[in-house]
Design a protein around this motif. Structure first.
Motif, PDB file in Angstrom:
ATOM      1  N   UNK A 145     -27.554  31.318 -28.790  1.00  0.00           N
ATOM      2  CA  UNK A 145     -26.097  31.283 -28.892  1.00  0.00           C
ATOM      3  C   UNK A 145     -25.612  32.396 -29.825  1.00  0.00           C
ATOM      4  N   UNK A 146     -26.244  32.500 -30.981  1.00  0.00           N
ATOM      5  CA  UNK A 146     -25.827  33.525 -31.940  1.00  0.00           C
ATOM      6  C   UNK A 146     -26.177  34.927 -31.438  1.00  0.00           C
ATOM      7  N   UNK A 147     -27.332  35.064 -30.794  1.00  0.00           N
ATOM      8  CA  UNK A 147     -27.739  36.377 -30.291  1.00  0.00           C
ATOM      9  C   UNK A 147     -26.778  36.893 -29.224  1.00  0.00           C
ATOM     10  N   UNK A 148     -26.155  35.974 -28.504  1.00  0.00           N
ATOM     11  CA  UNK A 148     -25.245  36.376 -27.430  1.00  0.00           C
ATOM     12  C   UNK A 148     -23.992  37.070 -27.958  1.00  0.00           C
ATOM     13  N   UNK A 149     -23.703  36.925 -29.260  1.00  0.00           N
ATOM     14  CA  UNK A 149     -22.516  37.562 -29.846  1.00  0.00           C
ATOM     15  C   UNK A 149     -22.793  38.966 -30.347  1.00  0.00           C
ATOM     16  N   UNK A 150     -24.039  39.399 -30.304  1.00  0.00           N
ATOM     17  CA  UNK A 150     -24.436  40.688 -30.873  1.00  0.00           C
ATOM     18  C   UNK A 150     -23.715  41.889 -30.242  1.00  0.00           C
ATOM     19  N   UNK A 151     -23.384  41.864 -28.921  1.00  0.00           N
ATOM     20  CA  UNK A 151     -22.663  43.031 -28.379  1.00  0.00           C
ATOM     21  C   UNK A 151     -21.384  43.365 -29.135  1.00  0.00           C
ATOM     22  N   UNK A 152     -20.665  42.366 -29.603  1.00  0.00           N
ATOM     23  CA  UNK A 152     -19.450  42.634 -30.386  1.00  0.00           C
ATOM     24  C   UNK A 152     -19.807  43.288 -31.712  1.00  0.00           C
ATOM     25  N   UNK A 153     -20.849  42.775 -32.347  1.00  0.00           N
ATOM     26  CA  UNK A 153     -21.292  43.327 -33.622  1.00  0.00           C
ATOM     27  C   UNK A 153     -21.734  44.781 -33.462  1.00  0.00           C
ATOM     28  N   UNK A 154     -22.489  45.060 -32.401  1.00  0.00           N
ATOM     29  CA  UNK A 154     -22.962  46.427 -32.164  1.00  0.00           C
ATOM     30  C   UNK A 154     -21.818  47.397 -31.893  1.00  0.00           C
ATOM     31  N   UNK A 155     -20.719  46.874 -31.379  1.00  0.00           N
ATOM     32  CA  UNK A 155     -19.555  47.718 -31.096  1.00  0.00           C
ATOM     33  C   UNK A 155     -18.725  47.985 -32.346  1.00  0.00           C
ATOM     34  N   UNK A 156     -19.167  47.453 -33.493  1.00  0.00           N
ATOM     35  CA  UNK A 156     -18.466  47.709 -34.745  1.00  0.00           C
ATOM     36  C   UNK A 156     -17.433  46.673 -35.115  1.00  0.00           C
ATOM     37  N   UNK A 157     -17.374  45.579 -34.354  1.00  0.00           N
ATOM     38  CA  UNK A 157     -16.424  44.507 -34.662  1.00  0.00           C
ATOM     39  C   UNK A 157     -17.045  43.586 -35.714  1.00  0.00           C
ATOM     40  N   UNK A 158     -16.317  43.293 -36.773  1.00  0.00           N
ATOM     41  CA  UNK A 158     -16.815  42.346 -37.776  1.00  0.00           C
ATOM     42  C   UNK A 158     -17.092  41.014 -37.088  1.00  0.00           C
ATOM     43  N   UNK A 159     -18.321  40.546 -37.179  1.00  0.00           N
ATOM     44  CA  UNK A 159     -18.737  39.353 -36.439  1.00  0.00           C
ATOM     45  C   UNK A 159     -19.187  38.270 -37.408  1.00  0.00           C
ATOM     46  N   UNK A 160     -18.681  37.068 -37.194  1.00  0.00           N
ATOM     47  CA  UNK A 160     -18.966  35.925 -38.058  1.00  0.00           C
ATOM     48  C   UNK A 160     -19.477  34.769 -37.207  1.00  0.00           C
ATOM     49  N   UNK A 161     -20.554  34.140 -37.672  1.00  0.00           N
ATOM     50  CA  UNK A 161     -21.066  32.939 -37.013  1.00  0.00           C
ATOM     51  C   UNK A 161     -20.778  31.753 -37.916  1.00  0.00           C
ATOM     52  N   UNK A 162     -20.117  30.715 -37.384  1.00  0.00           N
ATOM     53  CA  UNK A 162     -19.815  29.523 -38.180  1.00  0.00           C
ATOM     54  C   UNK A 162     -20.767  28.405 -37.763  1.00  0.00           C
ATOM     55  N   UNK A 163     -21.719  28.099 -38.633  1.00  0.00           N
ATOM     56  CA  UNK A 163     -22.695  27.047 -38.375  1.00  0.00           C
ATOM     57  C   UNK A 163     -22.136  25.723 -38.894  1.00  0.00           C
ATOM     58  N   UNK A 164     -21.526  24.994 -37.988  1.00  0.00           N
ATOM     59  CA  UNK A 164     -20.769  23.799 -38.358  1.00  0.00           C
ATOM     60  C   UNK A 164     -21.660  22.561 -38.439  1.00  0.00           C
ATOM     61  N   UNK A 165     -21.370  21.718 -39.431  1.00  0.00           N
ATOM     62  CA  UNK A 165     -22.044  20.431 -39.562  1.00  0.00           C
ATOM     63  C   UNK A 165     -21.279  19.350 -38.808  1.00  0.00           C
ATOM     64  N   UNK A 166     -21.496  18.095 -39.182  1.00  0.00           N
ATOM     65  CA  UNK A 166     -20.793  16.970 -38.556  1.00  0.00           C
ATOM     66  C   UNK A 166     -19.351  16.950 -39.050  1.00  0.00           C
ATOM     67  N   UNK A 167     -18.407  17.027 -38.125  1.00  0.00           N
ATOM     68  CA  UNK A 167     -16.993  17.096 -38.487  1.00  0.00           C
ATOM     69  C   UNK A 167     -16.420  15.683 -38.598  1.00  0.00           C
ATOM     70  N   UNK A 168     -15.828  15.391 -39.761  1.00  0.00           N
ATOM     71  CA  UNK A 168     -15.253  14.068 -40.001  1.00  0.00           C
ATOM     72  C   UNK A 168     -13.847  14.040 -39.405  1.00  0.00           C
ATOM     73  N   UNK A 169     -13.712  13.344 -38.287  1.00  0.00           N
ATOM     74  CA  UNK A 169     -12.423  13.237 -37.598  1.00  0.00           C
ATOM     75  C   UNK A 169     -12.425  11.997 -36.720  1.00  0.00           C
ATOM     76  N   UNK A 170     -11.259  11.393 -36.573  1.00  0.00           N
ATOM     77  CA  UNK A 170     -11.119  10.263 -35.645  1.00  0.00           C
ATOM     78  C   UNK A 170     -10.901  10.755 -34.222  1.00  0.00           C
ATOM     79  N   UNK A 171     -10.571  12.045 -34.075  1.00  0.00           N
ATOM     80  CA  UNK A 171     -10.112  12.553 -32.780  1.00  0.00           C
ATOM     81  C   UNK A 171     -11.232  12.917 -31.823  1.00  0.00           C
TER      82      UNK A 171
END
Length: 297
Positions: A145-171
């Motif tokens: 999943x993270x490797x699939x975003x590399x084309x944007x990074x290689x093109x010079x776009x600032x790239x951020x990966x958000x590794x999310x935990x369990x989200x506390x929500x009723x929704x």
């Protein structure tokens, strides 16, 4: 952040919907990627399964955020559903990253979803963003999943990966399924309850993503979890206190394995994940305490 134009894939989901609402409430323009013919202004069509997106609709966007993907815990993990989980994330990310890389006016930043599932079962061991991937379906998925975003990074776009935990929500999400059970007095620990759960309130999840959107000096992977993960036993007790319901029941590990199949490994596994890079960047959690996070939900 000055008024910006931000494209979001997955805007109908729990996190994407909350992020879109937060941005629009402050006057930002949100472009929603949809899989059908656009019906309203601000919608852009994409088809991640076929690898297509209306790239013209992304021109001029200051940021692109990809939070799309089939639910991890929505169904039992059959081989066909695992394939859907993978393709919805990996193929969708690659489609967007390649589109972003090919734009005449690329965005300042590309934020892509990921998950703390990358680390696998860490037991009692604390891990941060520098830890290697674990083993199994979820860690392997997150790596792809993270490797699939590399084309944007290689093109010079600032790239951020958000590794999310369990989200506390009723929704929605995993926690959304816990609230009705605990409210009915049917909540309890899972297995022996000693496994660590690394969670984050929906409010802090959105605030962290916006923090990463705003900061031009931040790139790479960030864990989106509270600074002090708790065990399932501790969280179960907190749910009982806040909702004022008993929590004497428990679901034995063999029963979970029989009902959930391979997914039970993720439920019973321990993830003691720390948001080291997020804290170092100056982010301040509004709801680091589990009882406050539950009340906020």
């Amino acid at each position: 952040m000055q008024r910006s134009r931000i494209a979001i894939a997955g805007s109908s989901g729990l996190i994407g919907g909350a992020l879109a609402a937060s941005l629009e409430a402050e006057g930002h323009e949100v472009v929603r990627l949809v899989r059908r013919a656009p019906r309203e202004p601000g919608e852009v069509r994409w088809d991640p399964e076929r690898g297509s997106v209306d790239a013209a609709g992304l021109e001029g966007c200051d940021a692109v955020v990809n939070l799309a993907g089939a639910g991890i815990g929505n169904r039992r993990w059959t081989e066909s559903y695992k394939a859907l989980i993978r393709s919805s994330r990996v193929d969708g990310t690659r489609t967007l990253a390649e589109a972003v890389a090919g734009l005449d006016r690329p965005p300042r930043v590309f934020v892509n979803g990921s998950a703390i599932g990358l680390y696998g079962d860490t037991g009692d061991r604390e891990v941060d963003e520098s830890a290697p991937p674990g083993r199994g379906f979820l860690p392997e998925l997150c790596v792809e999943w993270e490797a699939a975003a590399v084309p944007a990074q290689r093109a010079g776009v600032r790239t951020v990966w958000v590794r999310t935990g369990l989200v506390v929500s009723r929704r929605g999400g995993a926690w959304g399924r816990l609230f009705p059970l605990f409210s009915a007095g049917l909540g309890g620990r899972l297995g022996d309850g000693r496994q660590f759960w690394s969670y984050i309130s929906l409010h802090d999840e959105v605030a962290a993503i916006r923090h990463l959107l705003d900061r031009d000096d931040l790139s790479g992977a960030f864990n989106l979890t509270v600074p002090r993960p708790l065990t399932n036993r501790e969280i179960t007790a907190a749910m009982g206190r806040v909702l004022r319901r008993p929590t004497v029941l428990s679901v034995p590990a063999p029963v979970l394995r029989a009902v959930l199949g391979e997914l039970s490994g993720d439920v019973l596994g321990s993830a003691r994940v720390l948001p080291v890079r997020l804290l170092e960047s100056g982010f301040v959690f509004a709801f680091p305490d589990v009882e406050d996070a539950i009340r906020a939900a």
